[in-house]
Design a protein around this motif. Sequence first.
Motif, PDB file in Angstrom:
ATOM      1  N   ALA A 111       0.862  -1.185   0.000  1.00 47.24           N
ATOM      2  CA  ALA A 111       0.000   0.000   0.000  1.00 47.24           C
ATOM      3  C   ALA A 111       0.892   1.226   0.000  1.00 47.24           C
ATOM      4  CB  ALA A 111      -0.919   0.006   1.218  1.00 47.24           C
ATOM      5  N   LEU A 112       0.666   2.121  -0.942  1.00 46.11           N
ATOM      6  CA  LEU A 112       1.412   3.366  -1.014  1.00 46.11           C
ATOM      7  C   LEU A 112       0.568   4.470  -0.386  1.00 46.11           C
ATOM      8  CD1 LEU A 112       2.956   3.338  -4.614  1.00 46.11           C
ATOM      9  CD2 LEU A 112       3.924   2.503  -2.483  1.00 46.11           C
ATOM     10  N   ILE A 113       1.126   5.144   0.615  1.00 42.04           N
ATOM     11  CA  ILE A 113       0.375   6.151   1.358  1.00 42.04           C
ATOM     12  C   ILE A 113       1.149   7.460   1.308  1.00 42.04           C
ATOM     13  CG2 ILE A 113      -0.591   6.774   3.600  1.00 42.04           C
ATOM     14  CD1 ILE A 113      -0.732   3.703   4.133  1.00 42.04           C
ATOM     15  N   GLY A 114       0.551   8.453   0.655  1.00 38.38           N
ATOM     16  CA  GLY A 114       1.205   9.743   0.495  1.00 38.38           C
ATOM     17  C   GLY A 114       0.659  10.820   1.398  1.00 38.38           C
ATOM     18  N   ASP A 115      -0.534  10.593   1.945  1.00 34.24           N
ATOM     19  CA  ASP A 115      -1.170  11.585   2.810  1.00 34.24           C
ATOM     20  C   ASP A 115      -1.327  10.997   4.204  1.00 34.24           C
ATOM     21  OD1 ASP A 115      -2.582  13.586   4.005  1.00 34.24           O
ATOM     22  OD2 ASP A 115      -4.407  13.342   2.811  1.00 34.24           O
ATOM     23  N   ALA A 116      -0.371  11.318   5.071  1.00 34.36           N
ATOM     24  CA  ALA A 116      -0.382  10.762   6.429  1.00 34.36           C
ATOM     25  C   ALA A 116      -1.592  11.219   7.224  1.00 34.36           C
ATOM     26  CB  ALA A 116       0.901  11.136   7.157  1.00 34.36           C
ATOM     27  N   ALA A 117      -2.101  12.404   6.903  1.00 36.77           N
ATOM     28  CA  ALA A 117      -3.249  12.936   7.644  1.00 36.77           C
ATOM     29  C   ALA A 117      -4.495  12.082   7.429  1.00 36.77           C
ATOM     30  CB  ALA A 117      -3.519  14.377   7.235  1.00 36.77           C
ATOM     31  N   ALA A 118      -4.525  11.374   6.321  1.00 28.23           N
ATOM     32  CA  ALA A 118      -5.668  10.515   6.027  1.00 28.23           C
ATOM     33  C   ALA A 118      -5.275   9.043   6.120  1.00 28.23           C
ATOM     34  CB  ALA A 118      -6.220  10.826   4.632  1.00 28.23           C
ATOM     35  N   PHE A 119      -4.357   8.745   7.034  1.00 24.99           N
ATOM     36  CA  PHE A 119      -3.863   7.375   7.203  1.00 24.99           C
ATOM     37  C   PHE A 119      -5.022   6.442   7.543  1.00 24.99           C
ATOM     38  CE2 PHE A 119      -1.790   3.908   9.549  1.00 24.99           C
ATOM     39  CZ  PHE A 119      -0.727   3.628   8.706  1.00 24.99           C
ATOM     40  N   ILE A 145      17.340   4.859  18.523  1.00 21.56           N
ATOM     41  CA  ILE A 145      16.641   6.131  18.534  1.00 21.56           C
ATOM     42  C   ILE A 145      16.370   6.564  17.090  1.00 21.56           C
ATOM     43  CG2 ILE A 145      16.720   8.567  19.156  1.00 21.56           C
ATOM     44  CD1 ILE A 145      16.461   6.712  21.532  1.00 21.56           C
ATOM     45  N   LEU A 146      15.114   6.794  16.792  1.00 22.22           N
ATOM     46  CA  LEU A 146      14.709   7.335  15.500  1.00 22.22           C
ATOM     47  C   LEU A 146      14.140   8.726  15.735  1.00 22.22           C
ATOM     48  CD1 LEU A 146      13.918   7.214  12.471  1.00 22.22           C
ATOM     49  CD2 LEU A 146      11.789   6.096  13.193  1.00 22.22           C
ATOM     50  N   ARG A 147      14.717   9.714  15.071  1.00 22.43           N
ATOM     51  CA  ARG A 147      14.169  11.071  15.139  1.00 22.43           C
ATOM     52  C   ARG A 147      13.475  11.335  13.800  1.00 22.43           C
ATOM     53  NH1 ARG A 147      14.762  15.690  18.080  1.00 22.43           N
ATOM     54  NH2 ARG A 147      16.458  14.823  19.347  1.00 22.43           N
ATOM     55  N   ALA A 148      12.179  11.576  13.850  1.00 25.05           N
ATOM     56  CA  ALA A 148      11.430  11.685  12.605  1.00 25.05           C
ATOM     57  C   ALA A 148      10.168  12.515  12.782  1.00 25.05           C
ATOM     58  CB  ALA A 148      11.065  10.289  12.100  1.00 25.05           C
ATOM     59  N   THR A 149       9.734  13.080  11.674  1.00 31.41           N
ATOM     60  CA  THR A 149       8.448  13.755  11.614  1.00 31.41           C
ATOM     61  C   THR A 149       7.498  12.814  10.893  1.00 31.41           C
ATOM     62  OG1 THR A 149       9.561  15.901  11.493  1.00 31.41           O
ATOM     63  CG2 THR A 149       7.233  15.843  10.914  1.00 31.41           C
ATOM     64  N   ILE A 150       6.725  12.077  11.683  1.00 32.12           N
ATOM     65  CA  ILE A 150       5.888  10.999  11.146  1.00 32.12           C
ATOM     66  C   ILE A 150       4.415  11.337  11.327  1.00 32.12           C
ATOM     67  CG2 ILE A 150       5.260   8.562  11.356  1.00 32.12           C
ATOM     68  CD1 ILE A 150       8.030   8.028  12.476  1.00 32.12           C
ATOM     69  N   GLY A 151       3.672  11.156  10.297  1.00 32.44           N
ATOM     70  CA  GLY A 151       2.223  11.184  10.417  1.00 32.44           C
ATOM     71  C   GLY A 151       1.714   9.823   9.992  1.00 32.44           C
ATOM     72  N   PRO A 152       0.711   9.279  10.650  1.00 34.77           N
ATOM     73  CA  PRO A 152       0.023   9.843  11.805  1.00 34.77           C
ATOM     74  C   PRO A 152       0.874   9.745  13.077  1.00 34.77           C
ATOM     75  CG  PRO A 152      -0.759   7.635  11.413  1.00 34.77           C
ATOM     76  CD  PRO A 152       0.200   7.949  10.284  1.00 34.77           C
ATOM     77  N   LYS A 153       0.608  10.617  14.026  1.00 38.56           N
ATOM     78  CA  LYS A 153       1.422  10.643  15.243  1.00 38.56           C
ATOM     79  C   LYS A 153       1.259   9.379  16.082  1.00 38.56           C
ATOM     80  CE  LYS A 153       1.973  15.650  15.888  1.00 38.56           C
ATOM     81  NZ  LYS A 153       1.780  15.973  14.480  1.00 38.56           N
ATOM     82  N   ASP A 154       0.150   8.661  15.886  1.00 38.15           N
ATOM     83  CA  ASP A 154      -0.082   7.438  16.658  1.00 38.15           C
ATOM     84  C   ASP A 154       0.287   6.186  15.870  1.00 38.15           C
ATOM     85  OD1 ASP A 154      -2.107   7.455  14.782  1.00 38.15           O
ATOM     86  OD2 ASP A 154      -3.668   6.808  16.181  1.00 38.15           O
ATOM     87  N   THR A 165       8.111  -6.918  14.086  1.00 41.52           N
ATOM     88  CA  THR A 165       8.733  -7.315  15.362  1.00 41.52           C
ATOM     89  C   THR A 165       9.280  -6.138  16.150  1.00 41.52           C
ATOM     90  OG1 THR A 165      10.776  -7.702  14.120  1.00 41.52           O
ATOM     91  CG2 THR A 165       9.373  -9.616  14.546  1.00 41.52           C
ATOM     92  N   THR A 166       9.223  -4.926  15.587  1.00 41.65           N
ATOM     93  CA  THR A 166       9.773  -3.752  16.255  1.00 41.65           C
ATOM     94  C   THR A 166       8.748  -3.134  17.186  1.00 41.65           C
ATOM     95  OG1 THR A 166      11.233  -3.290  14.372  1.00 41.65           O
ATOM     96  CG2 THR A 166      10.812  -1.484  15.899  1.00 41.65           C
ATOM     97  N   ARG A 167       9.192  -2.764  18.386  1.00 40.05           N
ATOM     98  CA  ARG A 167       8.295  -2.192  19.393  1.00 40.05           C
ATOM     99  C   ARG A 167       8.756  -0.793  19.774  1.00 40.05           C
ATOM    100  NH1 ARG A 167       5.891  -5.410  17.406  1.00 40.05           N
ATOM    101  NH2 ARG A 167       5.508  -7.560  18.053  1.00 40.05           N
ATOM    102  N   LEU A 168       7.796   0.061  20.050  1.00 38.37           N
ATOM    103  CA  LEU A 168       8.075   1.386  20.584  1.00 38.37           C
ATOM    104  C   LEU A 168       8.306   1.279  22.086  1.00 38.37           C
ATOM    105  CD1 LEU A 168       8.133   4.500  20.229  1.00 38.37           C
ATOM    106  CD2 LEU A 168       5.681   4.466  20.720  1.00 38.37           C
ATOM    107  N   VAL A 169       9.487   1.726  22.546  1.00 47.63           N
ATOM    108  CA  VAL A 169       9.792   1.714  23.971  1.00 47.63           C
ATOM    109  C   VAL A 169       9.317   3.019  24.609  1.00 47.63           C
ATOM    110  CG1 VAL A 169      11.594   1.523  25.707  1.00 47.63           C
ATOM    111  CG2 VAL A 169      11.771   0.218  23.590  1.00 47.63           C
ATOM    112  N   ALA A 170       9.638   4.125  23.957  1.00 46.14           N
ATOM    113  CA  ALA A 170       9.257   5.439  24.471  1.00 46.14           C
ATOM    114  C   ALA A 170       9.372   6.440  23.349  1.00 46.14           C
ATOM    115  CB  ALA A 170      10.155   5.852  25.639  1.00 46.14           C
ATOM    116  N   LYS A 171       8.720   7.591  23.529  1.00 48.42           N
ATOM    117  CA  LYS A 171       8.841   8.656  22.554  1.00 48.42           C
ATOM    118  C   LYS A 171       8.950   9.987  23.267  1.00 48.42           C
ATOM    119  CE  LYS A 171       3.811   8.554  21.780  1.00 48.42           C
ATOM    120  NZ  LYS A 171       2.769   8.294  20.778  1.00 48.42           N
ATOM    121  N   GLY A 172       9.734  10.885  22.667  1.00 49.95           N
ATOM    122  CA  GLY A 172       9.926  12.200  23.253  1.00 49.95           C
ATOM    123  C   GLY A 172       8.788  13.133  22.911  1.00 49.95           C
ATOM    124  N   GLY A 173       8.888  14.381  23.369  1.00 42.34           N
ATOM    125  CA  GLY A 173       7.840  15.348  23.108  1.00 42.34           C
ATOM    126  C   GLY A 173       7.972  15.991  21.749  1.00 42.34           C
TER     127      GLY A 173
END
Length: 202
Positions: free
Chosen positions: A100-108, A153-162, A194-202
């Motif tokens: 699936a190709l997703i170009g609009d993160a706001a409409a994820f 540590i991944l630093r990124a501007t990702i949408g959707p935020k969740d 298999t990858t899990r989110l441990v924590a995320k910054g502000g």
Amino acid sequence: MTTIAELPAGFADKVLSAQTTFRSVMDAMARPGSVQQVVAAVGTPSSLMRGTAAIALTLFDHDTPIWLDAKFSETTEVAKWLKFHASAPVVADSSIASFALIGDAAAFPNLDRFSFGTNEYPDRSTTLILQVESLTQGREYCLSGPGIDGTAILRATIGPKDLFDQLAIDAALFPRGIDVVLVADDAIVAIPRTTRLVAKGG
């Protein structure tokens, strides 16, 4: 209406470009959260980033149904480009898509629209290729899992935020699940099931 003659070119060097892109994708999958570069020269439709286009030309073929989100479906250009260069069929039913190709993160879309595979055939799940704003700036994400020594540590501007909250369902479904490849221009990051989110910054 875009004609075949007007479609952007694909790889400048098809064999070498596919090989180098495949290695970049495999390195990204082997080291989740790490930023890998796609170095292949590739022509793209206006809405596709270079990394997305290179991955498509490397991994898509006539046996991989592709689902496009509303952004990529605004015109017929992307579908025609994929059909011409990769022979990839574009399907309306996201549940049968290999990619699936997703170009609009706001409409994820909700992940339950896609295939999680089966216990017998977990590889029959949908891989999401999500274009994002940045893979070097933005919120910090601390990741763990196979292929990661302790945490990454991944630093990124990702949408959707969740996104990672949604992907948490993979833990309960394993070996079924959704794999994600994030793309920002020619940079890619893989988030396997298999990858899990441990924590995320502000």
